[in-house]
Write a protein that holds these residues in place. Structure first.
Motif, PDB file in Angstrom:
ATOM      1  N   UNK A  70       0.825  -1.204   0.000  1.00 14.44           N
ATOM      2  CA  UNK A  70       0.000   0.000   0.000  1.00 14.44           C
ATOM      3  C   UNK A  70       0.863   1.260   0.000  1.00 14.44           C
ATOM      4  N   UNK A  71       1.971   1.223   0.729  1.00 16.81           N
ATOM      5  CA  UNK A  71       2.893   2.361   0.762  1.00 16.81           C
ATOM      6  C   UNK A  71       3.458   2.626  -0.632  1.00 16.81           C
ATOM      7  N   UNK A  72       3.888   1.573  -1.318  1.00 17.34           N
ATOM      8  CA  UNK A  72       4.429   1.753  -2.668  1.00 17.34           C
ATOM      9  C   UNK A  72       3.340   2.293  -3.589  1.00 17.34           C
ATOM     10  N   UNK A  73       2.109   1.823  -3.419  1.00 13.86           N
ATOM     11  CA  UNK A  73       0.988   2.381  -4.188  1.00 13.86           C
ATOM     12  C   UNK A  73       0.893   3.888  -3.965  1.00 13.86           C
ATOM     13  N   UNK A  74       0.946   4.296  -2.705  1.00 10.79           N
ATOM     14  CA  UNK A  74       0.806   5.706  -2.348  1.00 10.79           C
ATOM     15  C   UNK A  74       1.963   6.532  -2.924  1.00 10.79           C
ATOM     16  N   UNK A  75       3.186   6.003  -2.841  1.00  8.76           N
ATOM     17  CA  UNK A  75       4.347   6.687  -3.425  1.00  8.76           C
ATOM     18  C   UNK A  75       4.135   6.852  -4.929  1.00  8.76           C
ATOM     19  N   UNK A 113       6.897   1.389   5.786  1.00  9.96           N
ATOM     20  CA  UNK A 113       8.319   1.706   5.587  1.00  9.96           C
ATOM     21  C   UNK A 113       9.173   0.733   6.387  1.00  9.96           C
ATOM     22  N   UNK A 114       8.766   0.475   7.619  1.00  6.80           N
ATOM     23  CA  UNK A 114       9.529  -0.452   8.452  1.00  6.80           C
ATOM     24  C   UNK A 114       9.484  -1.867   7.877  1.00  6.80           C
ATOM     25  N   UNK A 115       8.359  -2.266   7.301  1.00 11.18           N
ATOM     26  CA  UNK A 115       8.275  -3.589   6.671  1.00 11.18           C
ATOM     27  C   UNK A 115       9.213  -3.696   5.478  1.00 11.18           C
ATOM     28  N   UNK A 116       9.328  -2.618   4.726  1.00  5.80           N
ATOM     29  CA  UNK A 116      10.214  -2.622   3.560  1.00  5.80           C
ATOM     30  C   UNK A 116      11.673  -2.608   3.996  1.00  5.80           C
ATOM     31  N   UNK A 117      12.003  -1.751   4.960  1.00  3.64           N
ATOM     32  CA  UNK A 117      13.408  -1.612   5.389  1.00  3.64           C
ATOM     33  C   UNK A 117      13.822  -2.673   6.398  1.00  3.64           C
ATOM     34  N   UNK A 118      12.826  -3.348   6.966  1.00  2.00           N
ATOM     35  CA  UNK A 118      13.072  -4.357   8.005  1.00  2.00           C
ATOM     36  C   UNK A 118      13.745  -3.763   9.242  1.00  2.00           C
ATOM     37  N   UNK A 125      11.870  15.756  15.125  1.00  5.70           N
ATOM     38  CA  UNK A 125      10.851  15.243  14.202  1.00  5.70           C
ATOM     39  C   UNK A 125      11.340  15.363  12.763  1.00  5.70           C
ATOM     40  N   UNK A 126      11.975  16.485  12.428  1.00  3.84           N
ATOM     41  CA  UNK A 126      12.527  16.644  11.076  1.00  3.84           C
ATOM     42  C   UNK A 126      13.538  15.538  10.772  1.00  3.84           C
ATOM     43  N   UNK A 127      14.410  15.260  11.725  1.00  3.84           N
ATOM     44  CA  UNK A 127      15.419  14.216  11.515  1.00  3.84           C
ATOM     45  C   UNK A 127      14.769  12.850  11.364  1.00  3.84           C
ATOM     46  N   UNK A 128      13.763  12.583  12.192  1.00  7.36           N
ATOM     47  CA  UNK A 128      13.064  11.299  12.125  1.00  7.36           C
ATOM     48  C   UNK A 128      12.352  11.149  10.780  1.00  7.36           C
ATOM     49  N   UNK A 129      11.664  12.197  10.345  1.00 11.53           N
ATOM     50  CA  UNK A 129      10.989  12.147   9.045  1.00 11.53           C
ATOM     51  C   UNK A 129      11.997  11.958   7.918  1.00 11.53           C
ATOM     52  N   UNK A 130      13.104  12.696   7.981  1.00  4.86           N
ATOM     53  CA  UNK A 130      14.136  12.564   6.953  1.00  4.86           C
ATOM     54  C   UNK A 130      14.682  11.155   6.863  1.00  4.86           C
ATOM     55  N   UNK A 131      14.901  10.547   8.014  1.00  2.00           N
ATOM     56  CA  UNK A 131      15.429   9.180   8.041  1.00  2.00           C
ATOM     57  C   UNK A 131      14.381   8.173   7.567  1.00  2.00           C
ATOM     58  N   UNK A 132      13.171   8.292   8.088  1.00  2.00           N
ATOM     59  CA  UNK A 132      12.111   7.341   7.734  1.00  2.00           C
ATOM     60  C   UNK A 132      11.703   7.456   6.267  1.00  2.00           C
ATOM     61  N   UNK A 133      11.706   8.663   5.744  1.00  2.00           N
ATOM     62  CA  UNK A 133      11.209   8.884   4.390  1.00  2.00           C
ATOM     63  C   UNK A 133      12.322   8.862   3.340  1.00  2.00           C
ATOM     64  N   UNK A 134      13.522   8.473   3.723  1.00  2.00           N
ATOM     65  CA  UNK A 134      14.654   8.411   2.800  1.00  2.00           C
ATOM     66  C   UNK A 134      14.383   7.373   1.717  1.00  2.00           C
ATOM     67  N   UNK A 135      14.230   7.832   0.496  1.00  2.00           N
ATOM     68  CA  UNK A 135      13.964   6.936  -0.625  1.00  2.00           C
ATOM     69  C   UNK A 135      15.211   6.672  -1.465  1.00  2.00           C
ATOM     70  N   UNK A 136      16.390   6.928  -0.899  1.00  2.00           N
ATOM     71  CA  UNK A 136      17.630   6.749  -1.649  1.00  2.00           C
ATOM     72  C   UNK A 136      17.755   5.342  -2.219  1.00  2.00           C
ATOM     73  N   UNK A 137      17.484   4.329  -1.392  1.00  2.00           N
ATOM     74  CA  UNK A 137      17.624   2.957  -1.883  1.00  2.00           C
ATOM     75  C   UNK A 137      16.621   2.633  -2.970  1.00  2.00           C
TER      76      UNK A 137
END
Length: 191
Positions: A52-57, A117-122, A162-174
């Motif tokens: 569902x997350x990938x759908x949303x992206x 995101x956690x399911x994808x990144x494990x 919160x900015x740092x947490x969002x930046x880390x969680x939402x990192x789509x580099x991979x």
């Protein structure tokens, strides 16, 4: 954060012609469908939340809503994620979290995205519930259980953690590397 920025700079350092060739190699039609994106990211066996997350992206990157990501949309999305201003990124995060499109993010919507995101990144530390509780505790000043775009942006900007947490969680580099480099985990290319 330094390693994060250098990875992004490496990706951006490639010239546009090279990016275009890679995009066309992965998607010769010049269009990426949701199915093709999930195939590139090897989504088989992922949880429903991750899918569902990938759908949303995908739907946030598909700016004209035609069901495809073309090269222009792709480059616009990559540019936003890699070099966008803070407000632009926060607006994109908000759109991603606002799954029902009502202009507000509730805790369930945010939790669903973070869980995916956690399911994808494990990577499950910190737990989703803890992240969502922290954000709402600091940002939802009216205690309504929902965040508007304005509350979300202002609250995130006012709280560096919160900015740092969002930046880390939402990192789509991979994800971007997989798309740009055509990396497929279980496929061996013979020359």
């Amino acid at each position: 954060m330094g390693a994060y920025e250098s990875n992004l700079d490496d990706i951006l350092a490639e010239d546009m012609h090279h990016w275009y060739n890679k995009f066309m190699k992965e998607s010769p039609s010049g269009l990426i469908t949701l199915f093709e994106l999930k195939t590139m990211l090897e989504m088989q066996g992922m949880t429903e939340e991750a899918s569902s997350y990938v759908d949303q992206v995908f739907f946030t990157f598909d700016m004209d809503g035609d069901g495809y990501i073309d090269f222009v949309e792709y480059i616009a999305a990559v540019s936003l994620m890699l070099k966008g201003e803070i407000n632009q990124k926060l607006k994109w995060y908000f759109k991603l979290f606002d799954q029902d499109g009502n202009g507000k993010i509730d805790q369930d919507e945010m939790g669903t995205i973070f869980k995916a995101i956690q399911d994808i990144t494990r990577c499950y530390d910190p737990p989703t519930e803890e992240i969502v509780s922290l954000i709402y505790e600091k940002v939802d000043i009216n205690n309504e259980g929902e965040l508007t775009l304005e509350e979300f942006i202002e609250g995130a900007r006012d709280h560096q953690d919160i900015m740092e947490m969002l930046g880390k969680m939402m990192d789509l580099t991979n994800v971007l590397k997989i798309i740009v480099n055509g990396q497929k985990k279980q496929v061996v290319v013979k020359e």
